[in-house]
Each structure stands twice: as C-alpha cells, then as structure tokens.
Motif scaffolding. Sequence first.
Motif, PDB file in Angstrom:
ATOM      1  N   ASP A 186       0.843  -1.200   0.000  1.00  0.00           N
ATOM      2  CA  ASP A 186       0.000   0.000   0.000  1.00  0.00           C
ATOM      3  C   ASP A 186       0.877   1.249   0.000  1.00  0.00           C
ATOM      4  O   ASP A 186       2.097   1.169   0.192  1.00  0.00           O
ATOM      5  CB  ASP A 186      -0.951   0.000   1.207  1.00  0.00           C
ATOM      6  N   GLU A 187       0.244   2.394  -0.206  1.00  0.00           N
ATOM      7  CA  GLU A 187       0.933   3.686  -0.198  1.00  0.00           C
ATOM      8  C   GLU A 187       0.353   4.555   0.900  1.00  0.00           C
ATOM      9  O   GLU A 187       0.174   5.757   0.758  1.00  0.00           O
ATOM     10  CB  GLU A 187       0.773   4.365  -1.570  1.00  0.00           C
ATOM     11  N   GLY A 188       0.074   3.897   2.026  1.00  0.00           N
ATOM     12  CA  GLY A 188      -0.579   4.577   3.137  1.00  0.00           C
ATOM     13  C   GLY A 188       0.378   5.288   4.070  1.00  0.00           C
ATOM     14  O   GLY A 188       1.457   5.715   3.677  1.00  0.00           O
ATOM     15  N   ILE A 189      -0.021   5.354   5.350  1.00  0.00           N
ATOM     16  CA  ILE A 189       0.706   6.175   6.333  1.00  0.00           C
ATOM     17  C   ILE A 189       2.023   5.533   6.755  1.00  0.00           C
ATOM     18  O   ILE A 189       2.884   6.196   7.320  1.00  0.00           O
ATOM     19  CB  ILE A 189      -0.150   6.451   7.576  1.00  0.00           C
ATOM     20  N   GLY A 190       2.198   4.227   6.495  1.00  0.00           N
ATOM     21  CA  GLY A 190       3.434   3.557   6.888  1.00  0.00           C
ATOM     22  C   GLY A 190       3.481   3.261   8.377  1.00  0.00           C
ATOM     23  O   GLY A 190       2.596   3.662   9.148  1.00  0.00           O
ATOM     24  N   ILE A 191       4.531   2.567   8.767  1.00  0.00           N
ATOM     25  CA  ILE A 191       4.696   2.152  10.163  1.00  0.00           C
ATOM     26  C   ILE A 191       6.037   2.648  10.664  1.00  0.00           C
ATOM     27  O   ILE A 191       7.072   2.382  10.034  1.00  0.00           O
ATOM     28  CB  ILE A 191       4.631   0.616  10.291  1.00  0.00           C
ATOM     29  N   PRO A 192       6.074   3.350  11.798  1.00  0.00           N
ATOM     30  CA  PRO A 192       7.358   3.784  12.350  1.00  0.00           C
ATOM     31  C   PRO A 192       8.263   2.589  12.601  1.00  0.00           C
ATOM     32  O   PRO A 192       7.805   1.510  13.006  1.00  0.00           O
ATOM     33  CB  PRO A 192       6.970   4.469  13.674  1.00  0.00           C
ATOM     34  N   GLU A 193       9.548   2.772  12.344  1.00  0.00           N
ATOM     35  CA  GLU A 193      10.497   1.665  12.509  1.00  0.00           C
ATOM     36  C   GLU A 193      10.480   1.101  13.921  1.00  0.00           C
ATOM     37  O   GLU A 193      10.649  -0.099  14.126  1.00  0.00           O
ATOM     38  CB  GLU A 193      11.906   2.149  12.150  1.00  0.00           C
ATOM     39  N   SER A 194      10.240   1.962  14.907  1.00  0.00           N
ATOM     40  CA  SER A 194      10.236   1.525  16.306  1.00  0.00           C
ATOM     41  C   SER A 194       9.070   0.599  16.630  1.00  0.00           C
ATOM     42  O   SER A 194       9.081  -0.101  17.641  1.00  0.00           O
ATOM     43  CB  SER A 194      10.182   2.739  17.240  1.00  0.00           C
ATOM     44  N   GLN A 195       8.035   0.578  15.773  1.00  0.00           N
ATOM     45  CA  GLN A 195       6.857  -0.246  16.053  1.00  0.00           C
ATOM     46  C   GLN A 195       6.721  -1.444  15.120  1.00  0.00           C
ATOM     47  O   GLN A 195       5.787  -2.236  15.264  1.00  0.00           O
ATOM     48  CB  GLN A 195       5.587   0.614  15.943  1.00  0.00           C
ATOM     49  N   LEU A 238      -0.360 -18.183  10.592  1.00  0.00           N
ATOM     50  CA  LEU A 238       0.760 -18.565   9.738  1.00  0.00           C
ATOM     51  C   LEU A 238       1.722 -19.514  10.453  1.00  0.00           C
ATOM     52  O   LEU A 238       2.309 -20.404   9.835  1.00  0.00           O
ATOM     53  CB  LEU A 238       1.501 -17.320   9.251  1.00  0.00           C
ATOM     54  N   LYS A 239       1.868 -19.357  11.764  1.00  0.00           N
ATOM     55  CA  LYS A 239       2.685 -20.306  12.522  1.00  0.00           C
ATOM     56  C   LYS A 239       2.081 -21.703  12.439  1.00  0.00           C
ATOM     57  O   LYS A 239       2.792 -22.692  12.271  1.00  0.00           O
ATOM     58  CB  LYS A 239       2.787 -19.873  13.989  1.00  0.00           C
ATOM     59  N   LEU A 240       0.757 -21.780  12.587  1.00  0.00           N
ATOM     60  CA  LEU A 240       0.088 -23.076  12.482  1.00  0.00           C
ATOM     61  C   LEU A 240       0.297 -23.697  11.102  1.00  0.00           C
ATOM     62  O   LEU A 240       0.374 -24.918  10.962  1.00  0.00           O
ATOM     63  CB  LEU A 240      -1.407 -22.918  12.752  1.00  0.00           C
ATOM     64  N   MET A 241       0.369 -22.849  10.090  1.00  0.00           N
ATOM     65  CA  MET A 241       0.544 -23.328   8.709  1.00  0.00           C
ATOM     66  C   MET A 241       2.009 -23.525   8.354  1.00  0.00           C
ATOM     67  O   MET A 241       2.331 -23.811   7.200  1.00  0.00           O
ATOM     68  CB  MET A 241      -0.071 -22.319   7.731  1.00  0.00           C
ATOM     69  N   LYS A 242       2.907 -23.356   9.343  1.00  0.00           N
ATOM     70  CA  LYS A 242       4.359 -23.449   9.107  1.00  0.00           C
ATOM     71  C   LYS A 242       4.819 -22.395   8.098  1.00  0.00           C
ATOM     72  O   LYS A 242       5.697 -22.649   7.265  1.00  0.00           O
ATOM     73  CB  LYS A 242       4.745 -24.852   8.647  1.00  0.00           C
ATOM     74  N   GLY A 243       4.206 -21.232   8.191  1.00  0.00           N
ATOM     75  CA  GLY A 243       4.574 -20.102   7.342  1.00  0.00           C
ATOM     76  C   GLY A 243       5.100 -18.959   8.178  1.00  0.00           C
ATOM     77  O   GLY A 243       5.387 -19.101   9.367  1.00  0.00           O
ATOM     78  N   SER A 244       5.234 -17.796   7.558  1.00  0.00           N
ATOM     79  CA  SER A 244       5.757 -16.624   8.266  1.00  0.00           C
ATOM     80  C   SER A 244       5.254 -15.350   7.587  1.00  0.00           C
ATOM     81  O   SER A 244       4.725 -15.393   6.477  1.00  0.00           O
ATOM     82  CB  SER A 244       7.292 -16.636   8.273  1.00  0.00           C
ATOM     83  N   ILE A 245       5.437 -14.233   8.277  1.00  0.00           N
ATOM     84  CA  ILE A 245       5.068 -12.932   7.729  1.00  0.00           C
ATOM     85  C   ILE A 245       6.127 -11.918   8.124  1.00  0.00           C
ATOM     86  O   ILE A 245       6.697 -11.996   9.219  1.00  0.00           O
ATOM     87  CB  ILE A 245       3.673 -12.481   8.232  1.00  0.00           C
ATOM     88  N   SER A 246       6.411 -10.990   7.224  1.00  0.00           N
ATOM     89  CA  SER A 246       7.372  -9.926   7.497  1.00  0.00           C
ATOM     90  C   SER A 246       6.823  -8.621   6.938  1.00  0.00           C
ATOM     91  O   SER A 246       5.887  -8.621   6.141  1.00  0.00           O
ATOM     92  CB  SER A 246       8.733 -10.238   6.868  1.00  0.00           C
ATOM     93  N   VAL A 247       7.398  -7.522   7.385  1.00  0.00           N
ATOM     94  CA  VAL A 247       6.930  -6.219   6.932  1.00  0.00           C
ATOM     95  C   VAL A 247       8.114  -5.315   6.617  1.00  0.00           C
ATOM     96  O   VAL A 247       9.142  -5.349   7.293  1.00  0.00           O
ATOM     97  CB  VAL A 247       6.020  -5.556   8.001  1.00  0.00           C
ATOM     98  N   GLU A 248       7.967  -4.539   5.548  1.00  0.00           N
ATOM     99  CA  GLU A 248       8.904  -3.466   5.211  1.00  0.00           C
ATOM    100  C   GLU A 248       8.073  -2.206   5.083  1.00  0.00           C
ATOM    101  O   GLU A 248       7.050  -2.199   4.390  1.00  0.00           O
ATOM    102  CB  GLU A 248       9.627  -3.756   3.903  1.00  0.00           C
ATOM    103  N   SER A 249       8.491  -1.151   5.752  1.00  0.00           N
ATOM    104  CA  SER A 249       7.670   0.060   5.754  1.00  0.00           C
ATOM    105  C   SER A 249       8.510   1.288   6.024  1.00  0.00           C
ATOM    106  O   SER A 249       9.517   1.227   6.742  1.00  0.00           O
ATOM    107  CB  SER A 249       6.564  -0.066   6.814  1.00  0.00           C
ATOM    108  N   LYS A 250       8.065   2.397   5.423  1.00  0.00           N
ATOM    109  CA  LYS A 250       8.647   3.708   5.706  1.00  0.00           C
ATOM    110  C   LYS A 250       7.509   4.647   6.057  1.00  0.00           C
ATOM    111  O   LYS A 250       6.499   4.711   5.344  1.00  0.00           O
ATOM    112  CB  LYS A 250       9.419   4.242   4.495  1.00  0.00           C
ATOM    113  N   GLU A 251       7.688   5.315   7.163  1.00  0.00           N
ATOM    114  CA  GLU A 251       6.624   6.183   7.643  1.00  0.00           C
ATOM    115  C   GLU A 251       6.304   7.255   6.601  1.00  0.00           C
ATOM    116  O   GLU A 251       7.186   7.925   6.078  1.00  0.00           O
ATOM    117  CB  GLU A 251       7.054   6.836   8.964  1.00  0.00           C
TER     118      GLU A 251
END
Length: 569
Positions: free
Chosen positions: A359-368, A401-414
């Motif tokens: 998305d091109e939204g508000i982003g997530i602060p790196e600290s969070q 996703l843990k139950l499915m033996k998967g994972s999730i990650s995020v990349e974001s710039k505020e």
Amino acid sequence: MIKRFTRYTLSHPALPLFLFCSPSLFAEVPRNLTTSPWMLSMMILLGGIGFGSLLFVILLNRVIRRIRRELAEESEKYRALVNNTGLMVLLMDPETAEILDANPAALEFYGYSRDELKRKTVFDLNIDDQNTVQQRIRRAAESDKSNIHTRHRLASGEIRNVELFIGPIVTGGRRCNFAFILDETDKIETLQNLADEKQRSETALKIKNDFLANISHELRTPLNGIIGMLSILENLDLQQEERYFLSLAQESSQQLFEVIRDLLDFSQLDSGALGLKNEVFDLSEALHMGAGLLAAQAKEKGLELETSIHFTYPWYLGDRSRILQIIVNLLSNAVKYSDSGTIRLEAGDREGLEIRVIDEGIGIPESQQEEIFASFHQLESPYNKRVRGVGLGLAIVAELLKLMKGSISVESKEGQGSCFTVHLPDNFRKQTTESFVEEGPSIPADKIGGKILIVEDEAINRIYLSKMLSGHGFSIVEATDGHQAVERCVAESPDLVLMDISLPRLNGIEATREIHGMGKYRNLPIIALTAHAHTDDIDTFLKAGMSRVITKPVKEASLLESLSEYLKT
C-alpha cells in the motif's frame, strides 16, 4: 647392612640352600667331592639360586612397601575429599543398618556428633517403616548402586526430603554400604511451586477462554437477530434516507461481528484449540475473491486495488478459509490506513508460496514494526484513533501462519506505505484429485423447497429465519425447545431441521440424538445454527450427528447455499 641382610635371609625359604653353599660347610665336605667337577658345578648352581632368591625377596619387599605407601596416600586423599566435600556421606552396615561412620557434612546436616550418629541406625533417621528401609538397603547390597528418594528426620525434629545414592564397598575387609546424600527439599518445593503456578496459569487461561467463548456466544445471539431484522428491512420499500440509515446500521453490525470473530479466534489460538482443514482448492480464485471483498471499500475511499497473481499450478493444499482470512485482514488494514494511491495484491510460486500486500498509506514507524504482530497492539493512540479495531488482526494473522508453518514480514517507511510479505510452504498440486471435489454451481433459491423445522428459543431469531425462508417458498414449522423439536418431527415429518444448540429442557445435541434415534428419521438432515463457534464445539456437534454447523450471525446467502445441498424441488 649386615643386619638387614640377616633379617631378610633368616625368614626366607631358600636359607638351607644358602647355608649349604656357604664356605664354612665346604670344609666338612670330603676333598675328593669338592675337587669333582660335577660337584663343584652343583654347588655353584645352588649358591646362585639361593642368592637370586634373596635378591628377589629384597626387591619384592621394596615393591610392597611402595604400594602400601601409595595406597596410604590415595586413602588419605580420598578421605580428605570425602571430609571436605559439601555432599553428605554415610557408611552403613548392610545387615543391621547401623551407621558406621559419617563425614563432617553429614554430621552438620543431621545435627549430631560423630559418636551420636554412630550409635544410630538408618531406621532412626528414616521416617518410613522399617520393612521398607530394609528392602531398600537389601536392594542396594545386591546391586552395584541404588537410587532412593525418601525423607529423613534431623536432630532438630525437622523432616527433609533426601535422595540417596547407595552402593556396596569393602573397607577393612568388611562389606559395607556407602550413601551419598542430597538434600532435595528446596528442589521439591520449587518444583511444587512451579507446578502450582502452572496449574493456576492454566486455570486462569481456561477461565479467560471460557469467558471469551461465552461472551462470543452471548453477543452472537442478539447480533444474529439484529442482522436478521436489518436484512428483512432491506427487502422492504424504503425511502432513500431510510435506506441510508439502514446501511449505516448494517455497517455497524458488521463491525461488531468482526470484533466478536477476532476475539473468538484469538482465544482459540491462545489456547491451542484452533485446528486447520486440509483441502485442495483454487488458490488463485481464493485470492481474487479476497480482493473482491475489499474492492467496494477501496473504491469508496478513492483507492485503486490491483492484483497480480501468477501460479504454475493454481491448486493448493491447505485451509482455504484461513488463507482467505489472512489476505482479507491484510487488505483491510491496507484500505484502513491509506487515504490515496494504489493497493496491490501480488502472489507467485517461484520460491514456495509468496503473497505480498503493498500500500501507499501512512506507513509504520520503525520503532513499532516488531510490535505490530503483538496482541492488542495499535499504531494510534486511543484518544486520536481514526481506524476502528481492537488490535488483534495482525496478531491473528501471525499465529495462523505459525500453524501453517509459514511466516510474515513487513517493510515500511513512515509516510510512504508498507509491504507485508506472507511465506507459506510449497503445497501446490498439479491437479485436483487429492481430497477435493469440485463444487458445482449453487442451486438457485427458487429451485429448492420443502418443509423446514426451525428450533430456536429466541423469538427474534425465529421471526428472522421464518420470514426469510418463507419468502423463498419453504414451508416452516417452529419449535422453541428440544422436546418440542422431537414432537414436531413426529407430527410434521420435516425435510430438514435448523437446530439451535442452547435450548431449554432438552439441548440441541440431545434433541438431535433422539431424532436420529427414531428409525424413520435416522438420515434426516439437521443443520446447527449456533452462537457456539469454538472449534471444539463444532467438532462436538458434528460427532453428535449434525450434518453441518453454521455459526451466528446467519447470512441469508450462506444458509441458502447450505440448504441447496439437502433440498431440491
């Protein structure tokens, strides 16, 4: 030197030979014998044997003295080790259980002097009965070692839990038992405290989960009535303003339903009770459906929702509904936190299954960025929130996703947007032959019909179901409890039963068993309509003989689709 020589020789068995070969004796031997070569050789041989024997005795004596000295040193070393160690050591008679000796650590532990302790037996220390103690000592004497857990009484009267490592030993030519003693009282108390704390935690977790499940049930029941009545109103001839108000009410009820659903999912994940289905389904179709569910919301906010989905084979083995839930949750967050721009759903199978929501939204602060997958975490302060929710969406996604033996990650710039990437195992299939039957097109509502028994104790839910189903041409019979349900089945012979679970007098499970227990209705389809949405509850209902379970709030389209499988005109 002469004295030592004499001491060694006088006691040696070769002494006669030595004396026989001595010069003083030679004078008494006739000269003709001494001058005989044979006799001289014999005398020399015997003399050599005597001298060699004497030398052997001398060397053997030195070896023995060295060994005795080394044994004494070793004995002293081990005695010092036993006396200086913090481990308690007792020496006992295996027959009488008399305590023969104890090291300083044992004296300090038991609170007796050495003489006092040596006047006691093991029976005086052990609080178990004498027969039990004797059996333990006997086993220790018969085996190389024996490990015993018991309790000993100290001089002060205090009782301590001890562990004894017992084994046989021979000392001073006497067979004894040694015992290394560990005081495990504190360890046992610690383990018991941990067990008690674990039990309290499990009890608290059960209370919490039971509370959430009960709240979910109590909220779903009236919510089912609200959504049902709103659905009926939608089919009436309303003015434009009235229809607008109705849409607001429907939106609010849907938001409440999502909160209830998240709370229940969270409680099941937290307790480990949520299970996954394994079915082969068209993953591409499921992802396009997820995007379609959010298309209207995105358009309303002026957002572009694009998809780029490319799989070598579209068939995937997994839990379709839960994967769809993950995608809808991520897309919903992207719509909520974006005011403009484009939202993209991308998926491919180059390295396993990879799905991205950008998305091109508000982003997530790196600290969070590491905290957003925690339960009840929200980006915004509760005093200036612009997005509704309880902060469980991403936590549920991560746990699923843990139950499915998967994972999730995020990349974001505020201020620039975010990219959530989901990785799942490569469970793609070339064809649909594995545990999957392709569904045919749903039968239109006007092509199904029959007599339906509605068993529901809440009047508002009966009105909603009756009004909705009669509008589609079904004949309706009603019952308000389990006993009435059984009676109506006998009297009305319905084609299908919609059964609530929590009913007065006779609950839905018991009523189902009674109905199926009558030979005529053994195969009567009974669909549970219930606010009990926990996985364990659903399994219980299915095992009781119910054909399907639909959780409240009941949606018209979903119900009609289920009815189409059992009723045809």
